[in-house]
Motif scaffolding. Structure first.
Motif, PDB file in Angstrom:
ATOM      1  N   VAL A   1      48.222  40.403  39.102  1.00 58.20           N
ATOM      2  CA  VAL A   1      47.656  39.756  40.178  1.00 58.20           C
ATOM      3  C   VAL A   1      48.233  40.116  41.633  1.00 58.20           C
ATOM      4  CG1 VAL A   1      46.811  37.802  41.513  1.00 58.20           C
ATOM      5  CG2 VAL A   1      46.455  37.989  39.236  1.00 58.20           C
ATOM      6  N   ARG A   2      49.718  40.021  41.865  1.00 65.52           N
ATOM      7  CA  ARG A   2      50.465  40.307  42.626  1.00 65.52           C
ATOM      8  C   ARG A   2      50.436  41.680  43.062  1.00 65.52           C
ATOM      9  NH1 ARG A   2      53.322  35.687  41.131  1.00 65.52           N
ATOM     10  NH2 ARG A   2      54.584  36.651  39.630  1.00 65.52           N
ATOM     11  N   ILE A   3      50.518  42.603  42.189  1.00 70.07           N
ATOM     12  CA  ILE A   3      50.684  43.897  42.188  1.00 70.07           C
ATOM     13  C   ILE A   3      49.047  44.392  43.180  1.00 70.07           C
ATOM     14  CG2 ILE A   3      50.452  46.451  41.112  1.00 70.07           C
ATOM     15  CD1 ILE A   3      52.509  45.024  39.144  1.00 70.07           C
ATOM     16  N   LEU A   4      47.996  43.804  42.367  1.00 71.81           N
ATOM     17  CA  LEU A   4      46.818  44.403  43.065  1.00 71.81           C
ATOM     18  C   LEU A   4      46.635  43.656  44.383  1.00 71.81           C
ATOM     19  CD1 LEU A   4      44.110  43.555  40.116  1.00 71.81           C
ATOM     20  CD2 LEU A   4      44.625  45.764  41.366  1.00 71.81           C
ATOM     21  N   HIS A   5      47.013  42.704  44.800  1.00 76.58           N
ATOM     22  CA  HIS A   5      46.961  41.966  46.250  1.00 76.58           C
ATOM     23  C   HIS A   5      47.635  42.894  46.865  1.00 76.58           C
ATOM     24  CE1 HIS A   5      46.398  38.977  49.020  1.00 76.58           C
ATOM     25  NE2 HIS A   5      47.570  39.107  49.295  1.00 76.58           N
ATOM     26  N   SER A   6      48.986  43.274  46.672  1.00 77.27           N
ATOM     27  CA  SER A   6      49.940  43.968  47.807  1.00 77.27           C
ATOM     28  C   SER A   6      49.837  45.422  47.539  1.00 77.27           C
ATOM     29  CB  SER A   6      51.216  43.481  47.427  1.00 77.27           C
ATOM     30  OG  SER A   6      51.678  44.194  46.156  1.00 77.27           O
ATOM     31  N   MET A   7      49.165  45.833  46.688  1.00 78.49           N
ATOM     32  CA  MET A   7      49.138  47.654  46.640  1.00 78.49           C
ATOM     33  C   MET A   7      47.704  48.324  46.436  1.00 78.49           C
ATOM     34  SD  MET A   7      52.319  48.320  44.251  1.00 78.49           S
ATOM     35  CE  MET A   7      54.180  47.850  44.706  1.00 78.49           C
ATOM     36  N   SER A   8      46.632  47.485  46.315  1.00 77.20           N
ATOM     37  CA  SER A   8      45.216  48.186  46.203  1.00 77.20           C
ATOM     38  C   SER A   8      44.936  49.140  47.158  1.00 77.20           C
ATOM     39  CB  SER A   8      44.375  47.068  46.018  1.00 77.20           C
ATOM     40  OG  SER A   8      44.234  46.193  44.926  1.00 77.20           O
ATOM     41  N   ARG A   9      45.123  48.566  48.494  1.00 79.06           N
ATOM     42  CA  ARG A   9      44.815  49.616  49.640  1.00 79.06           C
ATOM     43  C   ARG A   9      45.594  50.866  49.669  1.00 79.06           C
ATOM     44  NH1 ARG A   9      41.346  46.305  51.987  1.00 79.06           N
ATOM     45  NH2 ARG A   9      41.376  45.006  53.319  1.00 79.06           N
ATOM     46  N   ALA A  10      46.994  50.532  49.642  1.00 79.36           N
ATOM     47  CA  ALA A  10      47.909  51.875  49.723  1.00 79.36           C
ATOM     48  C   ALA A  10      47.753  52.696  48.433  1.00 79.36           C
ATOM     49  CB  ALA A  10      49.380  51.185  49.771  1.00 79.36           C
ATOM     50  N   TYR A  11      47.314  52.061  47.418  1.00 81.53           N
ATOM     51  CA  TYR A  11      47.129  53.144  46.038  1.00 81.53           C
ATOM     52  C   TYR A  11      45.768  53.407  45.899  1.00 81.53           C
ATOM     53  CZ  TYR A  11      52.117  52.971  45.615  1.00 81.53           C
ATOM     54  OH  TYR A  11      53.486  53.128  45.979  1.00 81.53           O
ATOM     55  N   LYS A  12      44.885  52.806  46.702  1.00 84.38           N
ATOM     56  CA  LYS A  12      43.421  53.064  46.515  1.00 84.38           C
ATOM     57  C   LYS A  12      43.056  52.549  45.120  1.00 84.38           C
ATOM     58  CE  LYS A  12      42.718  56.659  50.168  1.00 84.38           C
ATOM     59  NZ  LYS A  12      44.008  56.573  50.737  1.00 84.38           N
ATOM     60  N   LEU A  13      43.493  51.547  44.518  1.00 79.12           N
ATOM     61  CA  LEU A  13      43.303  51.024  43.368  1.00 79.12           C
ATOM     62  C   LEU A  13      41.576  50.456  43.294  1.00 79.12           C
ATOM     63  CD1 LEU A  13      46.603  49.344  42.405  1.00 79.12           C
ATOM     64  CD2 LEU A  13      45.874  51.505  41.970  1.00 79.12           C
ATOM     65  N   PRO A  14      41.136  50.981  41.711  1.00 82.19           N
ATOM     66  CA  PRO A  14      39.596  50.186  41.993  1.00 82.19           C
ATOM     67  C   PRO A  14      39.941  48.741  41.428  1.00 82.19           C
ATOM     68  CG  PRO A  14      40.192  51.552  39.981  1.00 82.19           C
ATOM     69  CD  PRO A  14      41.267  51.728  40.883  1.00 82.19           C
ATOM     70  N   TRP A  15      40.310  47.825  42.518  1.00 83.45           N
ATOM     71  CA  TRP A  15      40.747  46.455  42.075  1.00 83.45           C
ATOM     72  C   TRP A  15      39.473  45.718  41.528  1.00 83.45           C
ATOM     73  CZ3 TRP A  15      38.096  42.712  44.740  1.00 83.45           C
ATOM     74  CH2 TRP A  15      37.266  43.327  45.815  1.00 83.45           C
ATOM     75  N   HIS A  16      38.369  46.018  41.984  1.00 79.85           N
ATOM     76  CA  HIS A  16      37.307  45.255  41.680  1.00 79.85           C
ATOM     77  C   HIS A  16      37.003  45.180  40.082  1.00 79.85           C
ATOM     78  CE1 HIS A  16      35.740  49.490  42.137  1.00 79.85           C
ATOM     79  NE2 HIS A  16      34.916  49.163  41.408  1.00 79.85           N
ATOM     80  N   ARG A  17      37.666  46.177  39.242  1.00 81.63           N
ATOM     81  CA  ARG A  17      37.217  46.203  38.000  1.00 81.63           C
ATOM     82  C   ARG A  17      38.330  45.538  37.101  1.00 81.63           C
ATOM     83  NH1 ARG A  17      37.157  52.721  38.502  1.00 81.63           N
ATOM     84  NH2 ARG A  17      35.176  52.948  39.643  1.00 81.63           N
ATOM     85  N   VAL A  18      38.880  44.449  37.867  1.00 82.07           N
ATOM     86  CA  VAL A  18      39.924  43.733  37.208  1.00 82.07           C
ATOM     87  C   VAL A  18      39.451  42.160  37.289  1.00 82.07           C
ATOM     88  CG1 VAL A  18      42.410  43.057  36.853  1.00 82.07           C
ATOM     89  CG2 VAL A  18      41.969  45.387  37.628  1.00 82.07           C
ATOM     90  N   VAL A  19      39.275  41.535  36.111  1.00 83.12           N
ATOM     91  CA  VAL A  19      38.826  40.190  36.000  1.00 83.12           C
ATOM     92  C   VAL A  19      39.741  39.098  35.359  1.00 83.12           C
ATOM     93  CG1 VAL A  19      36.403  40.998  36.271  1.00 83.12           C
ATOM     94  CG2 VAL A  19      37.492  40.609  33.829  1.00 83.12           C
ATOM     95  N   ASN A  20      39.369  38.140  35.231  1.00 82.92           N
ATOM     96  CA  ASN A  20      40.369  37.179  34.539  1.00 82.92           C
ATOM     97  C   ASN A  20      40.046  37.189  33.092  1.00 82.92           C
ATOM     98  OD1 ASN A  20      38.094  35.105  34.050  1.00 82.92           O
ATOM     99  ND2 ASN A  20      38.851  33.977  35.573  1.00 82.92           N
ATOM    100  N   ALA A  21      40.694  36.301  32.161  1.00 85.71           N
ATOM    101  CA  ALA A  21      40.498  36.349  30.783  1.00 85.71           C
ATOM    102  C   ALA A  21      39.166  36.002  30.364  1.00 85.71           C
ATOM    103  CB  ALA A  21      41.624  35.417  30.173  1.00 85.71           C
ATOM    104  N   LYS A  22      38.377  35.213  31.144  1.00 83.04           N
ATOM    105  CA  LYS A  22      37.230  34.627  30.743  1.00 83.04           C
ATOM    106  C   LYS A  22      36.126  35.654  31.063  1.00 83.04           C
ATOM    107  CE  LYS A  22      38.613  30.102  31.030  1.00 83.04           C
ATOM    108  NZ  LYS A  22      38.377  28.568  32.090  1.00 83.04           N
ATOM    109  N   GLY A  23      36.610  36.777  31.622  1.00 77.52           N
ATOM    110  CA  GLY A  23      35.597  37.667  32.148  1.00 77.52           C
ATOM    111  C   GLY A  23      34.876  37.502  33.697  1.00 77.52           C
ATOM    112  N   ALA A  24      35.501  36.532  34.123  1.00 76.53           N
ATOM    113  CA  ALA A  24      35.124  36.108  35.539  1.00 76.53           C
ATOM    114  C   ALA A  24      35.982  36.646  36.864  1.00 76.53           C
ATOM    115  CB  ALA A  24      35.061  34.677  35.641  1.00 76.53           C
ATOM    116  N   ILE A  25      35.178  36.683  37.875  1.00 74.97           N
ATOM    117  CA  ILE A  25      35.768  37.294  39.260  1.00 74.97           C
ATOM    118  C   ILE A  25      36.702  35.900  39.535  1.00 74.97           C
ATOM    119  CG2 ILE A  25      35.283  37.660  41.610  1.00 74.97           C
ATOM    120  CD1 ILE A  25      32.649  39.138  40.663  1.00 74.97           C
TER     121      ILE A  25
END
Length: 104
Positions: free
Chosen positions: A40-64
């Motif tokens: 979660v922290r990596i996604l939050h801090s690095m999504s923009r810089a590394y142009k990560l498809p952050w929207h494709r990551v969800v929690n264990a229940k499959g929820a946003i």
């Protein structure tokens, strides 16, 4: 950057459009099964810089799991645009959309 962080970034980049992975699944695949919060922290801090498809990551229940409305809606719309059906309360059918890379 730590080796774990590098692995997490690589895994997230490899999630194909129309599929999702969970934070815990990514942590396990990156070699640290109990590090879902670190993902979660990596996604939050690095999504923009590394142009990560952050929207494709969800929690264990499959929820946003994002709390702020703007980002929540952005994730919902991005997933829907890729063909992922987002159900009631932002839940995704993991049986249908979960991506499991080879060897997991």
């Amino acid at each position: 950057m730590t080796p774990f962080t590098e692995k997490v970034i690589g895994i997230i980049r490899s999630i194909p459009a129309g599929k999702v992975m969970t934070y815990g699944q990514i942590a396990k695949l990156a070699g640290s099964p109990r590090a879902a919060r670190q993902v979660v922290r990596i996604l939050h801090s690095m999504s923009r810089a590394y142009k990560l498809p952050w929207h494709r990551v969800v929690n264990a229940k499959g929820a946003i799991a994002i709390q702020d409305d703007e980002s929540y809606n952005e994730q919902w719309m991005s997933l829907e645009a890729e063909g992922v059906q987002v159900g009631l309360h932002g839940v995704i059918d993991l049986k249908k959309y979960l991506w499991e890379p080879d060897g997991e």
